[in-house]
Design a protein around this motif. Structure first.
Motif, PDB file in Angstrom:
ATOM      1  N   GLY A  10     -26.878 -29.276  -1.282  1.00 38.06           N
ATOM      2  CA  GLY A  10     -25.834 -30.292  -1.293  1.00 38.06           C
ATOM      3  C   GLY A  10     -26.395 -31.685  -1.075  1.00 38.06           C
ATOM      4  N   THR A  11     -27.330 -31.807  -0.146  1.00 34.87           N
ATOM      5  CA  THR A  11     -27.964 -33.101   0.110  1.00 34.87           C
ATOM      6  C   THR A  11     -28.796 -33.547  -1.077  1.00 34.87           C
ATOM      7  OG1 THR A  11     -28.004 -32.693   2.493  1.00 34.87           O
ATOM      8  CG2 THR A  11     -29.539 -34.333   1.642  1.00 34.87           C
ATOM      9  N   ALA A  12     -29.482 -32.606  -1.724  1.00 36.54           N
ATOM     10  CA  ALA A  12     -30.274 -32.947  -2.910  1.00 36.54           C
ATOM     11  C   ALA A  12     -29.388 -33.548  -3.998  1.00 36.54           C
ATOM     12  CB  ALA A  12     -30.990 -31.705  -3.439  1.00 36.54           C
ATOM     13  N   LYS A  13     -28.224 -32.961  -4.205  1.00 32.21           N
ATOM     14  CA  LYS A  13     -27.320 -33.475  -5.241  1.00 32.21           C
ATOM     15  C   LYS A  13     -26.820 -34.869  -4.888  1.00 32.21           C
ATOM     16  CE  LYS A  13     -25.730 -28.877  -6.679  1.00 32.21           C
ATOM     17  NZ  LYS A  13     -24.565 -27.962  -6.775  1.00 32.21           N
ATOM     18  N   ARG A  14     -26.501 -35.096  -3.596  1.00 29.16           N
ATOM     19  CA  ARG A  14     -26.036 -36.429  -3.193  1.00 29.16           C
ATOM     20  C   ARG A  14     -27.130 -37.473  -3.367  1.00 29.16           C
ATOM     21  NH1 ARG A  14     -23.205 -33.206   0.551  1.00 29.16           N
ATOM     22  NH2 ARG A  14     -24.887 -33.295   2.090  1.00 29.16           N
ATOM     23  N   ILE A  15     -28.371 -37.099  -3.029  1.00 24.48           N
ATOM     24  CA  ILE A  15     -29.483 -38.041  -3.200  1.00 24.48           C
ATOM     25  C   ILE A  15     -29.679 -38.368  -4.671  1.00 24.48           C
ATOM     26  CG2 ILE A  15     -31.992 -38.246  -3.016  1.00 24.48           C
ATOM     27  CD1 ILE A  15     -31.802 -36.771  -0.328  1.00 24.48           C
ATOM     28  N   LEU A  16     -29.582 -37.366  -5.529  1.00 26.54           N
ATOM     29  CA  LEU A  16     -29.774 -37.590  -6.965  1.00 26.54           C
ATOM     30  C   LEU A  16     -28.596 -38.334  -7.605  1.00 26.54           C
ATOM     31  CD1 LEU A  16     -31.404 -34.179  -7.905  1.00 26.54           C
ATOM     32  CD2 LEU A  16     -32.506 -36.426  -7.957  1.00 26.54           C
ATOM     33  N   SER A 203     -40.234 -36.994  -7.598  1.00 27.71           N
ATOM     34  CA  SER A 203     -40.221 -35.584  -7.992  1.00 27.71           C
ATOM     35  C   SER A 203     -39.193 -34.809  -7.189  1.00 27.71           C
ATOM     36  CB  SER A 203     -41.594 -34.936  -7.765  1.00 27.71           C
ATOM     37  OG  SER A 203     -42.621 -35.643  -8.416  1.00 27.71           O
ATOM     38  N   VAL A 204     -38.702 -33.735  -7.796  1.00 28.91           N
ATOM     39  CA  VAL A 204     -37.850 -32.764  -7.105  1.00 28.91           C
ATOM     40  C   VAL A 204     -38.453 -31.379  -7.309  1.00 28.91           C
ATOM     41  CG1 VAL A 204     -35.563 -31.698  -6.967  1.00 28.91           C
ATOM     42  CG2 VAL A 204     -35.770 -34.164  -7.396  1.00 28.91           C
ATOM     43  N   TYR A 205     -38.590 -30.649  -6.199  1.00 33.47           N
ATOM     44  CA  TYR A 205     -39.104 -29.282  -6.240  1.00 33.47           C
ATOM     45  C   TYR A 205     -37.971 -28.353  -5.805  1.00 33.47           C
ATOM     46  CZ  TYR A 205     -43.505 -31.824  -6.315  1.00 33.47           C
ATOM     47  OH  TYR A 205     -44.527 -32.691  -6.635  1.00 33.47           O
ATOM     48  N   VAL A 212     -28.834 -20.088  -9.294  1.00 31.35           N
ATOM     49  CA  VAL A 212     -29.043 -20.552 -10.670  1.00 31.35           C
ATOM     50  C   VAL A 212     -28.072 -21.673 -11.029  1.00 31.35           C
ATOM     51  CG1 VAL A 212     -28.940 -19.896 -13.104  1.00 31.35           C
ATOM     52  CG2 VAL A 212     -30.033 -18.375 -11.462  1.00 31.35           C
ATOM     53  N   GLU A 213     -26.816 -21.551 -10.626  1.00 37.94           N
ATOM     54  CA  GLU A 213     -25.845 -22.597 -10.955  1.00 37.94           C
ATOM     55  C   GLU A 213     -26.239 -23.930 -10.330  1.00 37.94           C
ATOM     56  OE1 GLU A 213     -23.428 -22.438 -13.223  1.00 37.94           O
ATOM     57  OE2 GLU A 213     -24.359 -20.481 -13.595  1.00 37.94           O
ATOM     58  N   ASP A 214     -26.794 -23.879  -9.131  1.00 33.87           N
ATOM     59  CA  ASP A 214     -27.268 -25.113  -8.494  1.00 33.87           C
ATOM     60  C   ASP A 214     -28.507 -25.658  -9.196  1.00 33.87           C
ATOM     61  OD1 ASP A 214     -25.308 -25.295  -6.479  1.00 33.87           O
ATOM     62  OD2 ASP A 214     -26.364 -23.812  -5.260  1.00 33.87           O
ATOM     63  N   GLN A 215     -29.381 -24.767  -9.657  1.00 30.92           N
ATOM     64  CA  GLN A 215     -30.549 -25.212 -10.426  1.00 30.92           C
ATOM     65  C   GLN A 215     -30.104 -25.950 -11.693  1.00 30.92           C
ATOM     66  OE1 GLN A 215     -33.368 -22.039 -11.187  1.00 30.92           O
ATOM     67  NE2 GLN A 215     -33.002 -21.141  -9.163  1.00 30.92           N
ATOM     68  N   LYS A 216     -29.074 -25.445 -12.328  1.00 32.20           N
ATOM     69  CA  LYS A 216     -28.550 -26.097 -13.536  1.00 32.20           C
ATOM     70  C   LYS A 216     -28.004 -27.484 -13.196  1.00 32.20           C
ATOM     71  CE  LYS A 216     -27.262 -21.832 -15.978  1.00 32.20           C
ATOM     72  NZ  LYS A 216     -26.122 -21.030 -16.506  1.00 32.20           N
ATOM     73  N   TRP A 219     -30.887 -29.856 -12.691  1.00 32.55           N
ATOM     74  CA  TRP A 219     -31.453 -30.211 -13.999  1.00 32.55           C
ATOM     75  C   TRP A 219     -30.627 -31.296 -14.682  1.00 32.55           C
ATOM     76  CZ3 TRP A 219     -34.858 -31.077 -17.445  1.00 32.55           C
ATOM     77  CH2 TRP A 219     -34.526 -31.166 -18.794  1.00 32.55           C
ATOM     78  N   LYS A 220     -29.307 -31.166 -14.657  1.00 33.29           N
ATOM     79  CA  LYS A 220     -28.445 -32.153 -15.313  1.00 33.29           C
ATOM     80  C   LYS A 220     -28.586 -33.532 -14.665  1.00 33.29           C
ATOM     81  CE  LYS A 220     -25.023 -28.716 -16.761  1.00 33.29           C
ATOM     82  NZ  LYS A 220     -23.663 -28.152 -16.504  1.00 33.29           N
ATOM     83  N   LEU A 221     -28.784 -33.552 -13.355  1.00 37.43           N
ATOM     84  CA  LEU A 221     -28.927 -34.823 -12.651  1.00 37.43           C
ATOM     85  C   LEU A 221     -30.273 -35.494 -12.902  1.00 37.43           C
ATOM     86  CD1 LEU A 221     -27.301 -33.785  -9.248  1.00 37.43           C
ATOM     87  CD2 LEU A 221     -26.389 -35.481 -10.863  1.00 37.43           C
TER      88      LEU A 221
END
Length: 294
Positions: A10-16, A203-205, A212-216, A219-221
């Motif tokens: 969740g934090t990764a998505k907010r940062i991106l 970079s994002v690791y 998988v849905e979160d990986q997708k 990727w979109k971000l």
């Protein structure tokens, strides 16, 4: 050395999406945060002085008196607790790391390997005022008089036990007046954030256990940015990860890197990307093995 942050998905998505959280000292998981002992003068009037702090200045050297013998009754963390109480209202701290290979931080801060590791560009102006945490065996002891009548760097107080040294932590401190209120949080401390330019991110690791849905979503971000993207997998030879590259830094000039490990991210894509991904999932001899959950 790089500059990293271990985060939940969740934090990764907010940062991106361009927002990063700054945390109040009292919300940290270590109760000794910013809490040295002080040698205090006998004159209690001195204890009522207001202290001023700077969020940018580097740590002053030679302040710690912990190695000097003295009576324990002359040491107190009363003033330090007052300082932390004040700082909880006036600053937020962004905790980062120099350690890109910490299994403990993957477990503790990145959702037990279901989150991500984000690498930042420390040369970007966003990170002006970055200061390292100091690690030592003994709790620091300062003379309170060294904090009077001057603007004190908050970095002076960023000293932690050697037990935390593996984190190789560095910190960015900002005044709450420069942050945005993003929510009520847990009721004790509000959520304070700052806008983050995406060019700060190198970079994002993606974590080994990210869904998988979160990986997708990640990727979109990332796909239309200059950020590189990789997916972690447990290495066969050590207590470490290997990383399957999905996208190199810079613009995406061709297709993403589709491997047996990354194919499931693209299997529902239309056109050639999806066809290649589905073929790898069906036919590659390593497809099942490299995607077994650990």
């Amino acid at each position: 050395m790089g500059l990293y942050k271990y985060v939940t998905v969740g934090t990764a998505k907010r940062i991106l999406k361009g927002s990063i959280k700054f945390t109040q000292p009292g919300a940290f998981n270590d109760p000794f945060e910013l809490l040295p002992q002080f040698f205090v003068a006998a004159d209690t009037i001195e204890h009522t002085r207001n202290l001023s702090f700077c969020v940018l200045s580097p740590r002053r050297s030679g302040l710690d008196r912990g190695h000097i013998p003295g009576d324990e009754k002359d040491r107190s963390d009363f003033q330090a607790r007052n300082i932390v109480s004040t700082l909880n209202q006036t600053v937020g701290i962004l905790c980062l790391s120099r350690n890109a290979e910490s299994l403990l931080m993957w477990a503790h801060y990145a959702g037990e390997y279901s989150g991500a590791l984000i690498e930042f560009d420390e040369n970007h102006e966003f990170f002006n005022g970055l200061n390292p945490v100091k690690y030592q065996k003994r709790r620091p002891v300062f003379n309170l008089s060294d904090f009077y009548d001057r603007v004190v760097p908050i970095s002076d107080l960023c000293v932690k036990s050697n037990a935390w040294a593996y984190e190789k932590e560095v910190r960015l401190v900002r005044a709450t007046k420069d942050l945005q209120l993003a929510g009520e949080g847990d009721g004790k401390y509000p959520v304070m954030t700052m806008g983050l330019p995406l060019e700060c991110i190198k970079s994002v690791y993606i974590g080994e256990r990210m869904k998988v849905e979160d990986q997708k979503d990640i990727w979109k971000l990332v796909k239309n940015t200059n950020i590189s993207l990789s997916l972690a997998a447990v290495a066969n030879w050590d207590y470490s990860f290997r990383y399957d590259q999905i996208k190199f830094s810079g613009s995406l000039l061709g297709s993403p890197m589709i491997t047996p490990r990354t194919a499931h991210i693209f299997k529902d894509e239309p056109g050639e990307f999806g066809e290649v991904a589905r073929w790898l999932i069906r036919n590659h001899e390593m497809s099942v093995f490299v995607n077994k959950t650990c």
